[in-house]
Write a protein that holds these residues in place. Structure first.
Motif, PDB file in Angstrom:
ATOM      1  N   GLY A   1     -24.497  23.279  44.232  1.00 31.41           N
ATOM      2  CA  GLY A   1     -23.698  24.157  45.076  1.00 31.41           C
ATOM      3  C   GLY A   1     -22.839  25.126  44.288  1.00 31.41           C
ATOM      4  N   ALA A   2     -22.827  25.010  42.945  1.00 26.62           N
ATOM      5  CA  ALA A   2     -22.027  25.950  42.143  1.00 26.62           C
ATOM      6  C   ALA A   2     -22.659  27.339  42.224  1.00 26.62           C
ATOM      7  CB  ALA A   2     -21.969  25.478  40.698  1.00 26.62           C
ATOM      8  N   LEU A   3     -21.788  28.357  42.177  1.00 24.13           N
ATOM      9  CA  LEU A   3     -22.279  29.737  42.181  1.00 24.13           C
ATOM     10  C   LEU A   3     -22.429  30.175  40.725  1.00 24.13           C
ATOM     11  CD1 LEU A   3     -22.863  32.183  44.095  1.00 24.13           C
ATOM     12  CD2 LEU A   3     -20.541  32.928  43.581  1.00 24.13           C
ATOM     13  N   LEU A   4     -23.572  30.758  40.391  1.00 21.28           N
ATOM     14  CA  LEU A   4     -23.796  31.220  39.014  1.00 21.28           C
ATOM     15  C   LEU A   4     -23.506  32.711  38.973  1.00 21.28           C
ATOM     16  CD1 LEU A   4     -27.018  29.161  38.189  1.00 21.28           C
ATOM     17  CD2 LEU A   4     -24.626  28.593  37.747  1.00 21.28           C
ATOM     18  N   LEU A   5     -22.497  33.055  38.184  1.00 20.14           N
ATOM     19  CA  LEU A   5     -22.039  34.450  38.108  1.00 20.14           C
ATOM     20  C   LEU A   5     -22.434  35.052  36.770  1.00 20.14           C
ATOM     21  CD1 LEU A   5     -18.347  34.945  39.282  1.00 20.14           C
ATOM     22  CD2 LEU A   5     -20.459  35.601  40.421  1.00 20.14           C
TER      23      LEU A   5
ATOM     24  N   TYR B   1      -8.827  35.118  38.761  1.00 17.25           N
ATOM     25  CA  TYR B   1      -9.967  35.854  39.314  1.00 17.25           C
ATOM     26  C   TYR B   1     -11.064  36.014  38.268  1.00 17.25           C
ATOM     27  CZ  TYR B   1      -7.181  37.093  43.374  1.00 17.25           C
ATOM     28  OH  TYR B   1      -6.437  37.026  44.520  1.00 17.25           O
ATOM     29  N   ILE B   2     -12.294  35.910  38.734  1.00 22.01           N
ATOM     30  CA  ILE B   2     -13.446  36.141  37.853  1.00 22.01           C
ATOM     31  C   ILE B   2     -14.338  37.139  38.581  1.00 22.01           C
ATOM     32  CG2 ILE B   2     -15.416  35.053  36.677  1.00 22.01           C
ATOM     33  CD1 ILE B   2     -13.805  32.344  37.468  1.00 22.01           C
ATOM     34  N   GLU B   3     -14.747  38.193  37.901  1.00 16.74           N
ATOM     35  CA  GLU B   3     -15.655  39.169  38.516  1.00 16.74           C
ATOM     36  C   GLU B   3     -17.029  39.067  37.888  1.00 16.74           C
ATOM     37  OE1 GLU B   3     -12.485  42.653  39.730  1.00 16.74           O
ATOM     38  OE2 GLU B   3     -14.354  43.227  38.748  1.00 16.74           O
ATOM     39  N   GLY B   4     -18.041  39.293  38.702  1.00 20.73           N
ATOM     40  CA  GLY B   4     -19.392  39.269  38.148  1.00 20.73           C
ATOM     41  C   GLY B   4     -20.415  39.516  39.245  1.00 20.73           C
ATOM     42  N   ILE B   5     -21.674  39.373  38.854  1.00 21.67           N
ATOM     43  CA  ILE B   5     -22.759  39.531  39.827  1.00 21.67           C
ATOM     44  C   ILE B   5     -23.199  38.132  40.268  1.00 21.67           C
ATOM     45  CG2 ILE B   5     -25.124  40.413  40.182  1.00 21.67           C
ATOM     46  CD1 ILE B   5     -23.238  42.685  39.523  1.00 21.67           C
ATOM     47  N   ALA B   6     -23.268  37.918  41.599  1.00 22.10           N
ATOM     48  CA  ALA B   6     -23.728  36.609  42.110  1.00 22.10           C
ATOM     49  C   ALA B   6     -25.224  36.506  41.809  1.00 22.10           C
ATOM     50  CB  ALA B   6     -23.463  36.516  43.603  1.00 22.10           C
TER      51      ALA B   6
ATOM     52  N   SER C   1     -22.570  39.340  29.213  1.00 20.06           N
ATOM     53  CA  SER C   1     -23.637  38.563  28.561  1.00 20.06           C
ATOM     54  C   SER C   1     -23.512  37.073  28.895  1.00 20.06           C
ATOM     55  CB  SER C   1     -23.567  38.765  27.047  1.00 20.06           C
ATOM     56  OG  SER C   1     -22.287  38.369  26.625  1.00 20.06           O
ATOM     57  N   GLU C   2     -22.440  36.748  29.568  1.00 18.24           N
ATOM     58  CA  GLU C   2     -22.168  35.328  29.845  1.00 18.24           C
ATOM     59  C   GLU C   2     -22.572  34.967  31.275  1.00 18.24           C
ATOM     60  OE1 GLU C   2     -18.156  32.586  29.578  1.00 18.24           O
ATOM     61  OE2 GLU C   2     -18.008  34.758  29.593  1.00 18.24           O
TER      62      GLU C   2
END
Ligand code: BTN
Length: 321
Positions: free
Chosen positions: A299-303, A287-292, A307-308
């Motif tokens: 088509g990749a989602l940038l999360l 699992y990776i959590e972040g802001i979309a 700072s990453e």
């Protein structure tokens, strides 16, 4: 289904009220007895047609008519030829066979039922007969294979725009699910044949739940699932959704071919349930959590993860906020 039966179905579908046997006979160049036989054959395969004395035949059930769709889209890039079959393993699999035998771009195949419907990431897909749309569209874009993920996202936009005509709150969930109130009402599976530098065929498979089946959803579906009629608060007919979807797909595909991915990406982001929101993604390994934060051109989602900034190519997304 025979062409005559489909023509009768299309005629009844178009009519607001009953159509007399005499009129059908005159329009189709058949006798009234011939029409009656075709009506019986339609009834035998479950189409609900009412015979109203002194008035004629009226369609009660909600049926898809390939003839009416073909007629409506005969001059368009997509949908100039539509076919409906009762049952098939998977419309995507069959469409790939048709593609390999040389069929043209724009062909659409619908099935009432699929015995081996396929979903994303190797999952299966359940199609509730009469209560769902299952279709595949054949594309032959004059472009390299790298753009195929963009066609999936473009399809999500087309399906969202079509569904929103019936239920305005339908949103996309990355990569290309359609949600209403957190429940999945439609999914997209894109498959391709090609070689480096050239696409031979792209098959876009779309499944839309129109109603909850009488016996409920199968237990094997392990996610929150919904349907367009519940989302829209009224019974929504297969034919109306199919026609609205083909129209939206034509518009999006024309825009894509003319102007590229940029306008589609913008529409996708505007209608994405999680844009700017906190999400959790399972990418197959964890699992990776972040802001979309954005959608990349492939088509990749940038999360945004502190700072990453991370690029997620495939996976399942969950909204956290
Ligand atoms: C998903 O969300 O997992 C994608 C589901 C795609 C289902 C459709 S139904 C028509 C077409 N034929 C298939 O076998 N799958 C797609």
């Amino acid at each position: 289904m025979s062409d005559t039966r489909d023509t009768i179905l299309a005629r009844l579908n178009r009519a607001d009220d009953a159509v007399s046997g005499d009129l059908l006979a005159a329009e189709l160049g058949l006798s009234r007895a011939g029409i009656w036989k075709h009506i019986q054959a339609l009834k035998n395969r479950g189409v609900q047609i009412e015979s109203i004395s002194g008035k004629g035949y009226r369609l009660v059930s909600d049926e898809l008519s390939a003839a009416a769709l073909t007629e409506a889209f005969r001059n368009r890039r997509i949908g100039h030829h539509c076919t409906v079959v009762d049952e098939i393993d998977s419309t995507n699999r069959e469409m790939m066979r048709l593609a390999e035998s040389g069929e043209q771009e724009g062909l659409i195949l619908f099935a009432r039922q699929q015995s081996g419907g396929r979903g994303r990431l190797g999952r299966s897909w359940h199609t509730a007969p009469g209560d769902a749309l299952a279709l595949s569209i054949l594309l032959r874009p004059p472009l390299p294979p790298e753009i195929v993920p963009q066609l999936s996202l473009m399809t999500a936009v087309a399906v969202q725009q079509a569904c929103a005509r019936f239920a305005p709150q339908v949103r996309i969930k990355w990569p290309n699910d359609l949600l209403f109130n957190g429940a999945k009402i439609a999914g997209i599976l894109t498959e391709m044949r090609g070689e480096p530098g050239r696409v031979h065929a792209v098959v876009i498979g779309i499944g839309i739940n129109l109603r909850k089946p009488d016996g409920g959803w199968p237990d094997s579906i392990n996610q929150k699932v919904g349907d367009l009629s519940s989302a829209g608060g009224r019974r929504i007919r297969q034919q109306d959704v199919a026609a609205t979807l083909i129209e939206a797909f034509n518009d999006c595909y024309e825009t894509f071919l003319r102007e590229g991915f940029a306008p589609i990406r913008q529409l996708w982001w505007q209608n994405h349930a999680a844009s700017g929101q906190k999400v959790r993604v399972h990418d197959g390994s964890g699992y990776i959590e972040g802001i979309a934060e954005a959608l990349d051109s492939d088509g990749a989602l940038l999360l945004r993860c502190g700072s990453e900034r991370r690029r997620i190519i495939a996976g399942d997304l969950e909204l956290l906020s």
